[in-house]
Design an enzyme around this catalytic site. Structure first.
Site, mmCIF file in Angstrom:
data_model
loop_
_atom_site.group_PDB
_atom_site.id
_atom_site.type_symbol
_atom_site.label_atom_id
_atom_site.label_comp_id
_atom_site.label_asym_id
_atom_site.label_seq_id
_atom_site.Cartn_x
_atom_site.Cartn_y
_atom_site.Cartn_z
ATOM 1 N N VAL A 1 31.194 76.766 26.660
ATOM 2 C CA VAL A 1 31.744 76.249 25.413
ATOM 3 C C VAL A 1 32.785 75.198 25.771
ATOM 4 O O VAL A 1 33.341 75.206 26.869
ATOM 5 C CB VAL A 1 32.378 77.359 24.545
ATOM 6 C CG1 VAL A 1 31.306 78.266 23.980
ATOM 7 C CG2 VAL A 1 33.389 78.165 25.345
ATOM 8 N N SER A 2 33.064 74.306 24.832
ATOM 9 C CA SER A 2 33.863 73.128 25.148
ATOM 10 C C SER A 2 35.352 73.278 24.899
ATOM 11 O O SER A 2 36.135 72.444 25.329
ATOM 12 C CB SER A 2 33.349 71.925 24.341
ATOM 13 O OG SER A 2 31.995 71.676 24.638
ATOM 14 N N THR A 3 35.795 74.315 24.187
ATOM 15 C CA THR A 3 37.213 74.447 23.861
ATOM 16 C C THR A 3 37.698 75.859 24.107
ATOM 17 O O THR A 3 36.927 76.813 24.105
ATOM 18 C CB THR A 3 37.480 74.107 22.378
ATOM 19 O OG1 THR A 3 36.836 75.091 21.556
ATOM 20 C CG2 THR A 3 36.945 72.723 22.031
#
Length: 230
Positions: A11-13
């Site tokens: 996931v990016s965050t």
């Protein structure tokens, strides 16, 4: 013979990572694919990192495991691996087989083309972000107000990375490694890499040891576990 798979979920965050947003969907997609081909899912690696980053320690650990156990790297979507043509190409040339669940029949040419479009999308996002920041600055918005939060997140990431190496370090010591260089050699032999993707040296190993509160003969133990940044 059943194929062994190592899953890589990203996931990016930090917010997505904390609340599990996106991870569960990727996990279910991976599990469905493994079941459909009668394979074995030997391990799952989860990372919170942006796709444009080239320093993803968890991905490097997953790749190292695939090489050691002759497993296939399995991802839910190609953009979870990287939005970089050069990264995809180097992965292919490195001899690591991988499958994207959203396009399992794709050959190397198709995967590289998909990576081209992913890289283009990443560049477009970066351009729009820069324009938005410039507009905010022109309105008098103070940028960088969250620097302390970012620094704290970086320290937390370094602590997490060091903790992920606790067992390999303790295993190296248990098998007779008594110096930083010997521990570094053991980590490298097992396929581990630093957060920057480099081989471990005595210096980088010492930073890990500081963060873990461990020491070897002749190495001073720090008063706190903060230690130097990795």
């Amino acid at each position: 013979m059943a194929v062994n798979f190592t899953a890589y979920l990203r996931v990016s965050t930090d917010r997505q990572g904390a609340f599990g947003l996106g991870i569960e969907a990727q996990r279910k997609a991976v599990q469905r694919y493994v079941a459909s081909v009668g394979g074995n899912l030997i391990e799952e690696h989860v990372e919170v990192e942006t796709g444009r980053s080239a320093t993803r320690p968890v991905l490097l650990q997953a790749i190292a495991q695939c090489r050691r156990q002759r497993a296939v790297l399995l991802i839910a979507r190609l953009d979870r691996l990287a939005r970089s043509v050069s990264f995809i190409s180097s992965l292919m040339e490195g001899g690591v087989e991988f499958v994207a669940v959203d396009n399992p029949a794709a050959n190397k040419v198709m995967l590289q083309m998909l990576a081209v479009f992913g890289e283009y999308e990443r560049d477009q996002i970066a351009t729009r972000t820069k324009a938005a920041l410039a507009a905010a600055k022109s309105r008098g918005v103070v940028l960088g107000a969250h620097g302390k939060v970012l620094a704290a997140n970086h320290r937390a990431a370094a602590e997490h990375f060091a903790e992920s190496l606790r067992q390999p370090v303790e295993r190296a010591v248990a098998t007779g490694a008594a110096t930083l260089s010997e521990i570094a050699r053991c980590l490298n032999d097992e396929g581990h890499r630093t957060r920057e993707g480099s081989a471990f040296s005595a210096g980088t190993t010492q930073k890990i040891m500081f963060r873990l509160g461990l020491r070897t003969a002749g190495m001073a133990l720090p008063e706190t576990r903060g230690g130097p940044m990795l």
